[in-house]
Design a protein around this motif. Structure first.
Motif, PDB file in Angstrom:
ATOM      1  N   LEU A  57     -11.047   9.883  11.517  1.00 10.68           N
ATOM      2  CA  LEU A  57     -10.637   9.307  12.792  1.00 10.68           C
ATOM      3  C   LEU A  57      -9.201   9.676  13.097  1.00 10.68           C
ATOM      4  CD1 LEU A  57     -12.140   5.739  12.221  1.00 10.68           C
ATOM      5  CD2 LEU A  57     -13.182   7.633  13.461  1.00 10.68           C
ATOM      6  N   VAL A  58      -8.955  10.080  14.334  1.00 12.12           N
ATOM      7  CA  VAL A  58      -7.605  10.445  14.756  1.00 12.12           C
ATOM      8  C   VAL A  58      -7.302   9.743  16.076  1.00 12.12           C
ATOM      9  CG1 VAL A  58      -6.034  12.288  15.393  1.00 12.12           C
ATOM     10  CG2 VAL A  58      -7.760  12.675  13.620  1.00 12.12           C
ATOM     11  N   GLU A  59      -6.286   8.875  16.042  1.00 12.06           N
ATOM     12  CA  GLU A  59      -5.873   8.147  17.241  1.00 12.06           C
ATOM     13  C   GLU A  59      -4.795   8.911  18.000  1.00 12.06           C
ATOM     14  OE1 GLU A  59      -6.237   4.896  13.937  1.00 12.06           O
ATOM     15  OE2 GLU A  59      -5.438   6.932  14.144  1.00 12.06           O
ATOM     16  N   SER A  60      -4.714   8.630  19.290  1.00  9.98           N
ATOM     17  CA  SER A  60      -3.645   9.161  20.129  1.00  9.98           C
ATOM     18  C   SER A  60      -3.465   8.241  21.318  1.00  9.98           C
ATOM     19  CB  SER A  60      -3.977  10.588  20.602  1.00  9.98           C
ATOM     20  OG  SER A  60      -5.151  10.592  21.395  1.00  9.98           O
ATOM     21  N   GLY A  61      -2.376   8.464  22.052  1.00  7.13           N
ATOM     22  CA  GLY A  61      -2.165   7.715  23.282  1.00  7.13           C
ATOM     23  C   GLY A  61      -1.108   6.643  23.223  1.00  7.13           C
ATOM     24  N   GLY A  62      -0.564   6.404  22.032  1.00 12.31           N
ATOM     25  CA  GLY A  62       0.488   5.410  21.933  1.00 12.31           C
ATOM     26  C   GLY A  62       1.778   5.899  22.569  1.00 12.31           C
ATOM     27  N   GLY A  63       2.744   4.985  22.659  1.00 12.01           N
ATOM     28  CA  GLY A  63       4.024   5.363  23.230  1.00 12.01           C
ATOM     29  C   GLY A  63       4.872   4.156  23.522  1.00 12.01           C
TER      30      GLY A  63
ATOM     31  N   THR B 262      -9.754  -3.290  27.345  1.00  5.05           N
ATOM     32  CA  THR B 262     -11.152  -2.916  27.436  1.00  5.05           C
ATOM     33  C   THR B 262     -11.450  -1.818  26.416  1.00  5.05           C
ATOM     34  OG1 THR B 262     -11.212  -3.421  29.806  1.00  5.05           O
ATOM     35  CG2 THR B 262     -12.988  -2.069  28.920  1.00  5.05           C
ATOM     36  N   ILE B 263     -12.447  -2.070  25.588  1.00  7.75           N
ATOM     37  CA  ILE B 263     -12.894  -1.053  24.629  1.00  7.75           C
ATOM     38  C   ILE B 263     -14.124  -0.360  25.205  1.00  7.75           C
ATOM     39  CG2 ILE B 263     -14.318  -2.678  23.312  1.00  7.75           C
ATOM     40  CD1 ILE B 263     -13.548  -1.083  20.772  1.00  7.75           C
ATOM     41  N   ALA B 264     -14.193   0.937  25.031  1.00 12.23           N
ATOM     42  CA  ALA B 264     -15.320   1.717  25.521  1.00 12.23           C
ATOM     43  C   ALA B 264     -15.502   2.917  24.598  1.00 12.23           C
ATOM     44  CB  ALA B 264     -15.070   2.167  26.954  1.00 12.23           C
ATOM     45  N   ARG B 265     -16.671   3.525  24.683  1.00 14.13           N
ATOM     46  CA  ARG B 265     -16.921   4.700  23.850  1.00 14.13           C
ATOM     47  C   ARG B 265     -17.697   5.740  24.635  1.00 14.13           C
ATOM     48  NH1 ARG B 265     -19.903   2.743  18.700  1.00 14.13           N
ATOM     49  NH2 ARG B 265     -20.016   4.985  18.247  1.00 14.13           N
ATOM     50  N   ASP B 266     -17.505   6.990  24.243  1.00 11.59           N
ATOM     51  CA  ASP B 266     -18.253   8.110  24.802  1.00 11.59           C
ATOM     52  C   ASP B 266     -18.871   8.838  23.621  1.00 11.59           C
ATOM     53  OD1 ASP B 266     -19.193  10.455  25.909  1.00 11.59           O
ATOM     54  OD2 ASP B 266     -17.481  10.742  27.211  1.00 11.59           O
ATOM     55  N   ASN B 267     -20.130   8.568  23.362  1.00 12.11           N
ATOM     56  CA  ASN B 267     -20.768   9.156  22.181  1.00 12.11           C
ATOM     57  C   ASN B 267     -20.923  10.671  22.298  1.00 12.11           C
ATOM     58  OD1 ASN B 267     -20.896   6.714  20.886  1.00 12.11           O
ATOM     59  ND2 ASN B 267     -23.040   6.317  21.411  1.00 12.11           N
TER      60      ASN B 267
ATOM     61  N   ARG C  77      -3.635   3.869  27.499  1.00 16.14           N
ATOM     62  CA  ARG C  77      -5.010   4.125  27.074  1.00 16.14           C
ATOM     63  C   ARG C  77      -4.977   4.851  25.741  1.00 16.14           C
ATOM     64  NH1 ARG C  77      -9.533   8.327  29.322  1.00 16.14           N
ATOM     65  NH2 ARG C  77     -11.393   7.014  29.100  1.00 16.14           N
ATOM     66  N   LEU C  78      -5.480   4.189  24.723  1.00 14.68           N
ATOM     67  CA  LEU C  78      -5.581   4.792  23.404  1.00 14.68           C
ATOM     68  C   LEU C  78      -6.928   5.477  23.251  1.00 14.68           C
ATOM     69  CD1 LEU C  78      -4.124   1.933  21.176  1.00 14.68           C
ATOM     70  CD2 LEU C  78      -2.913   3.703  22.452  1.00 14.68           C
ATOM     71  N   SER C  79      -6.920   6.584  22.516  1.00 11.93           N
ATOM     72  CA  SER C  79      -8.143   7.303  22.217  1.00 11.93           C
ATOM     73  C   SER C  79      -8.257   7.491  20.710  1.00 11.93           C
ATOM     74  CB  SER C  79      -8.150   8.673  22.885  1.00 11.93           C
ATOM     75  OG  SER C  79      -8.071   8.569  24.283  1.00 11.93           O
TER      76      SER C  79
ATOM     77  N   THR D 103     -15.754   9.750  20.873  1.00 11.52           N
ATOM     78  CA  THR D 103     -14.465   9.120  21.154  1.00 11.52           C
ATOM     79  C   THR D 103     -14.638   7.645  21.522  1.00 11.52           C
ATOM     80  OG1 THR D 103     -13.613  11.241  21.966  1.00 11.52           O
ATOM     81  CG2 THR D 103     -12.365   9.267  22.543  1.00 11.52           C
ATOM     82  N   VAL D 104     -13.723   6.836  21.015  1.00 10.81           N
ATOM     83  CA  VAL D 104     -13.626   5.441  21.425  1.00 10.81           C
ATOM     84  C   VAL D 104     -12.257   5.245  22.068  1.00 10.81           C
ATOM     85  CG1 VAL D 104     -12.787   4.673  19.160  1.00 10.81           C
ATOM     86  CG2 VAL D 104     -13.886   3.040  20.702  1.00 10.81           C
ATOM     87  N   PHE D 105     -12.229   4.406  23.088  1.00  6.23           N
ATOM     88  CA  PHE D 105     -11.027   4.187  23.866  1.00  6.23           C
ATOM     89  C   PHE D 105     -10.621   2.713  23.825  1.00  6.23           C
ATOM     90  CE2 PHE D 105     -11.322   8.326  25.767  1.00  6.23           C
ATOM     91  CZ  PHE D 105     -12.680   8.560  25.935  1.00  6.23           C
ATOM     92  N   LEU D 106      -9.337   2.487  24.043  1.00  9.36           N
ATOM     93  CA  LEU D 106      -8.843   1.137  24.262  1.00  9.36           C
ATOM     94  C   LEU D 106      -7.903   1.196  25.465  1.00  9.36           C
ATOM     95  CD1 LEU D 106      -8.904  -1.800  23.211  1.00  9.36           C
ATOM     96  CD2 LEU D 106      -6.741  -1.285  22.043  1.00  9.36           C
ATOM     97  N   GLN D 107      -8.383   0.688  26.584  1.00  8.91           N
ATOM     98  CA  GLN D 107      -7.556   0.580  27.789  1.00  8.91           C
ATOM     99  C   GLN D 107      -6.789  -0.721  27.724  1.00  8.91           C
ATOM    100  OE1 GLN D 107      -7.131   2.782  30.462  1.00  8.91           O
ATOM    101  NE2 GLN D 107      -5.536   1.342  31.077  1.00  8.91           N
TER     102      GLN D 107
END
Length: 122
Positions: A4-10, A69-74, A19-21, A78-82
């Protein structure tokens, strides 16, 4: 296990959005439930949100309800956190995790990313 690799922080200001991915590899992504946790300095890692295999069921910590909001795109593994209406107390390292069910306990997740830093200035 998944990699797992996260991105989108700041660094953003209070009231802003991020929006985190989290991109997964190594196994069939849709076979796993996914979650986001966070850990602030000097504090224990805490549950933020979780989502089931197909994305139809979600769980949120009280601190996240109505703002995140958590969501995923199978198809994209990818899983997202808005995250909206961010507050200084949301400052933490955010981790995504994979498990066999959408639990709120971190001990139930077997794969973790390296984390992404989110800093909210007041």
């Amino acid at each position: 296990q998944l990699q797992l690799v996260e991105s989108g922080g700041g660094l953003v200001q209070a009231g802003d959005s991020l929006r985190l991915s989290c991109v997964a590899s190594g196994r069939t992504f849709s076979h796993y439930c996914m979650a986001w946790f966070r850990q602030a300095p000097g504090k224990e890692r805490e549950f933020v949100a979780a989502i089931n295999w197909g994305g139809g069921r979600t769980l949120y910590a009280d601190s996240a309800k109505g703002r995140f909001t958590i969501a995923r795109d199978n198809a994209k593994n990818t899983v997202f956190l808005q995250m909206n209406s961010l507050k200084p107390e949301d400052t933490a390292v955010y981790y995504c995790a994979a498990g066999n069910y959408y639990y709120t306990s971190s001990t139930q997740y077997h794969s973790w990313g390296q984390g992404t830093q989110v800093t909210i200035s007041s």
